[in-house]
Design an enzyme around this catalytic site. Structure first.
Site, short mmCIF file in Angstrom:
data_model
loop_
_atom_site.label_atom_id
_atom_site.label_comp_id
_atom_site.label_asym_id
_atom_site.label_seq_id
_atom_site.Cartn_x
_atom_site.Cartn_y
_atom_site.Cartn_z
N ARG A 137 52.67 20.37 99.15
CA ARG A 137 51.28 20.02 98.83
C ARG A 137 51.06 19.23 100.43
NH1 ARG A 137 49.69 17.08 93.67
NH2 ARG A 137 50.61 15.18 94.43
N HIS A 167 56.41 13.24 96.84
CA HIS A 167 56.12 13.28 95.40
C HIS A 167 57.00 14.51 94.94
CE1 HIS A 167 53.22 13.05 92.35
NE2 HIS A 167 53.50 14.36 92.00
N TYR A 264 27.57 32.19 68.81
CA TYR A 264 27.42 33.28 69.77
C TYR A 264 28.42 34.34 69.50
CZ TYR A 264 24.10 30.62 72.58
OH TYR A 264 23.07 29.85 72.96
N CYS A 310 29.79 26.13 71.58
CA CYS A 310 28.19 26.19 72.76
C CYS A 310 28.63 25.24 73.74
CB CYS A 310 27.12 26.04 71.72
SG CYS A 310 27.07 27.18 70.49
#
Length: 368
Positions: A137, A167, A264, A310
């Protein structure tokens, strides 16, 4: 985006749970400084309130991902150390100095450019050297470049070398061969340095819980919020107490005849006469369309989400007529049953980190 205070949907954050998780972590890592990760709005929990609760618990400092996140904390009155973990453009270094933000260095070119840009500064900028031991990274890849950076930082007055870190990419997995490889690489880097800075840190939540390391600082992230870094792969070494609940209320309840479509695309059709409830939360709030087919809790009972979610609302199948205004629990406990962030993550095929970070600013946060 406006915060929707005037609808019943809200996130409830238990600050006492956060403090208990920190109490356990501080006991688990006695003698080490603990910086807590409050990036991405505190993983969706709210960066400022979480930061203040964490500092009250005795942590040393805070970690963010961007300069703007750090500035938000400073402007809220927080004066504790803040480490920005993301790469910062040379052009914004004056802001880092103004707001007293510590930042990482990952290349020699950036380091030399920063030195030139800071020549007229009235104080030095705190720097942590990032080492890429296999995450791919950010960070120096070659040990000789790390050594060069350390020697350069010790030779200039524009910057103060405060820390060095890496890390781990597999600290949350049972197989630790790659973790050991990364750890060994980092230790080899340290042995080649002229000295060690104040902070040496490799421990994210997973490393802190399941591994021993030579660092003197912990970057405590997801576990502070009561979530197991591994999901369900590993058992945590001390209890974690989830801090986030997501609740709403029924705003409409109606009996729908057999054979009617819901939502929907008519992806759900009533198989008989059914009680359908509407809940005011949707994908604009971060409760995404993939949640169709999952469930919520109403009066402790499991109620399926029917039809597509929705933008602002979703529908659930109720076992009977239920009063409008009845509480709906989407994450959290209700009458002895519980829905966890981990269960939500498994349903949509992701991790609980992502789920909590998806919850938008439109949902108000309430702190208890």
């Amino acid at each position: 985006m406006a915060i929707s205070y005037h609808r019943p949907t809200k996130i409830i954050v238990d600050l006492q749970a956060i403090k208990q998780n920190l109490k356990n972590e501080l006991a688990h890592n006695q003698g080490k400084d603990v910086f807590v990760a409050v990036k991405a709005n505190g993983y969706g929990h709210g960066a400022v309130p979480v930061s203040k609760a964490a500092l009250e618990s005795g942590v040393t400092g805070l970690c963010v991902a961007t300069i703007d996140e750090a500035i938000e904390l400073r402007e809220s009155g927080i004066d504790a150390p803040i480490l920005c973990l993301g790469i910062v453009a040379i052009s914004v270094l004056p802001l880092a100095l103004t707001y007293d933000i510590t930042i990482p260095v990952a290349t020699l070119d950036w380091l030399y450019a920063a030195d030139e840009a800071l020549k007229t500064a009235t104080k030095p900028l705190n720097i942590h050297i990032a080492v890429d031991t296999g995450m791919g990274r950010i960070g120096f890849v070659h040990p000789e470049d790390v050594q060069t950076a350390a020697l350069f930082l010790d030779s200039v007055e524009t910057m103060t070398w405060e820390g060095i870190f890496t890390h781990f990419s597999t600290a949350d997995q049972e197989e630790d061969m790659y973790w050991q490889k990364q750890n060994q690489r980092f230790q080899e880097v340290l042995t080649q340095l002229p000295r060690l800075p104040r902070y040496v840190h490799v421990s994210n939540s997973a490393t802190s819980i399941w591994h021993d390391d030579l660092g003197n600082m912990v970057r405590f992230g997801i576990a502070m919020y009561g979530l197991n870094p591994s999901g369900t792969a590993l058992v945590e070494s001390y209890p974690l107490y989830p801090a986030l609940s997501l609740v709403s209320e029924l705003v409409q309840v109606k009996q729908v005849p057999q054979g009617e479509g819901i939502g929907y695309g008519k992806t759900y059709e009533t198989s008989e006469e059914e009680w359908i409830g509407t809940v005011p939360i949707g994908y604009a709030d971060g409760y995404i369309r993939k949640m169709q087919g999952f469930h919520v809790l109403v009066e402790g009972q499991v109620c399926e989400i029917v039809g597509r979610v929705c933008m602002d609302q979703l529908m659930i199948r109720l076992p009977k007529e239920v009063a409008i205004g009845t509480r709906v629990t989407l994450i959290g406990k209700d009458c002895g049953n519980e829905i966890t962030l981990q269960e939500v993550a498994e349903h949509v095929g992701t991790i609980h980190y992502e789920v909590s970070c998806l919850f938008s600013e439109r949902i108000p946060r309430e702190y208890i």
